[in-house]
Design a protein around this motif. Sequence first.
Motif, short mmCIF file in Angstrom:
data_model
loop_
_atom_site.label_atom_id
_atom_site.label_comp_id
_atom_site.label_asym_id
_atom_site.label_seq_id
_atom_site.Cartn_x
_atom_site.Cartn_y
_atom_site.Cartn_z
N GLU A 79 0.82 -1.22 0.00
CA GLU A 79 0.00 0.00 0.00
C GLU A 79 0.85 1.26 0.00
O GLU A 79 0.62 2.19 -0.78
N VAL A 80 1.87 1.30 0.87
CA VAL A 80 2.71 2.51 0.92
C VAL A 80 3.61 2.60 -0.31
O VAL A 80 3.92 3.71 -0.77
N MET A 81 4.02 1.47 -0.85
CA MET A 81 4.81 1.48 -2.10
C MET A 81 3.96 2.02 -3.25
O MET A 81 4.45 2.84 -4.05
N ASP A 82 2.72 1.57 -3.36
CA ASP A 82 1.83 2.06 -4.42
C ASP A 82 1.64 3.58 -4.31
O ASP A 82 1.69 4.29 -5.32
N LYS A 83 1.45 4.06 -3.10
CA LYS A 83 1.27 5.50 -2.88
C LYS A 83 2.54 6.27 -3.29
O LYS A 83 2.47 7.30 -3.96
N ALA A 84 3.69 5.77 -2.87
CA ALA A 84 4.96 6.43 -3.22
C ALA A 84 5.23 6.36 -4.72
O ALA A 84 5.78 7.30 -5.30
N TYR A 85 4.86 5.26 -5.34
CA TYR A 85 5.08 5.09 -6.78
C TYR A 85 4.29 6.13 -7.58
O TYR A 85 4.75 6.58 -8.63
N GLU A 86 3.12 6.51 -7.10
CA GLU A 86 2.31 7.53 -7.79
C GLU A 86 3.10 8.82 -7.99
O GLU A 86 2.87 9.54 -8.96
N LYS A 87 4.02 9.10 -7.10
CA LYS A 87 4.87 10.30 -7.18
C LYS A 87 6.28 9.96 -7.63
O LYS A 87 7.21 10.71 -7.39
N ARG A 88 6.43 8.80 -8.29
CA ARG A 88 7.73 8.33 -8.79
C ARG A 88 8.78 8.27 -7.69
O ARG A 88 9.94 8.62 -7.89
N PHE A 89 8.36 7.88 -6.52
CA PHE A 89 9.23 7.73 -5.35
C PHE A 89 9.97 9.02 -5.00
O PHE A 89 11.06 8.98 -4.43
N ALA A 90 9.35 10.17 -5.32
CA ALA A 90 9.95 11.46 -4.96
C ALA A 90 9.81 11.72 -3.46
O ALA A 90 10.57 12.50 -2.88
N ASP A 91 8.83 11.08 -2.82
CA ASP A 91 8.60 11.23 -1.39
C ASP A 91 8.53 9.84 -0.78
O ASP A 91 7.56 9.11 -0.99
N LEU A 92 9.54 9.47 -0.03
CA LEU A 92 9.61 8.14 0.55
C LEU A 92 9.21 8.11 2.03
O LEU A 92 9.29 7.07 2.68
N ARG A 93 8.73 9.24 2.53
CA ARG A 93 8.35 9.32 3.95
C ARG A 93 7.13 8.44 4.24
O ARG A 93 6.20 8.37 3.44
N ILE A 94 7.17 7.81 5.40
CA ILE A 94 6.07 6.96 5.85
C ILE A 94 5.88 7.13 7.35
O ILE A 94 6.76 7.64 8.04
#
Length: 158
Positions: A79-94
């Motif tokens: 779930e958090v990977m999918d969310k981060a992928y939407e922004k091309r992993f520009a924001d990796l904070r969780i």
Amino acid sequence: MSADILRLIPINPEYMPDALSRERAAVFLKSLLLPNPDPSRDITTKVIEHVEFIDQGGNFERIVCPCCSSELTIKWWHEVMDKAYEKRFADLRIITPCCHTESSLNDLQYEMPAGFARFVLELYKPVFIDPILELSQDALEKLQDILGCRVRIIWAHY
């Protein structure tokens, strides 16, 4: 046919060594390997436009919270990977689900190691001159000096 791949990435996902440092690092790594006429065993340097997840393939075991050492569920991680992928992993904070602490996808403890990067040094089926030492601490430190950054070692198996 299965293969082992050694991947070296900067600890900082955004870090990009200059072209000369990348070339020097590849030459240095090649000096640690047994001579091999198979060109598929050459060292490749990958420069990636956006941060990507650099995985460990079949060497994946589990993911652990860096704050409280709880094992994280694959469902949560997806779930958090999918969310981060939407922004091309520009924001990796969780925020970790176990102890609700702010962290980063890159700081999670991947067992075996994995991480995020824009630059990858990759060795396909590496055979080191000294197989007991593989990539010694001295060699790792020299490589980090050449690249100007600390690196994460990822052993991938496919």
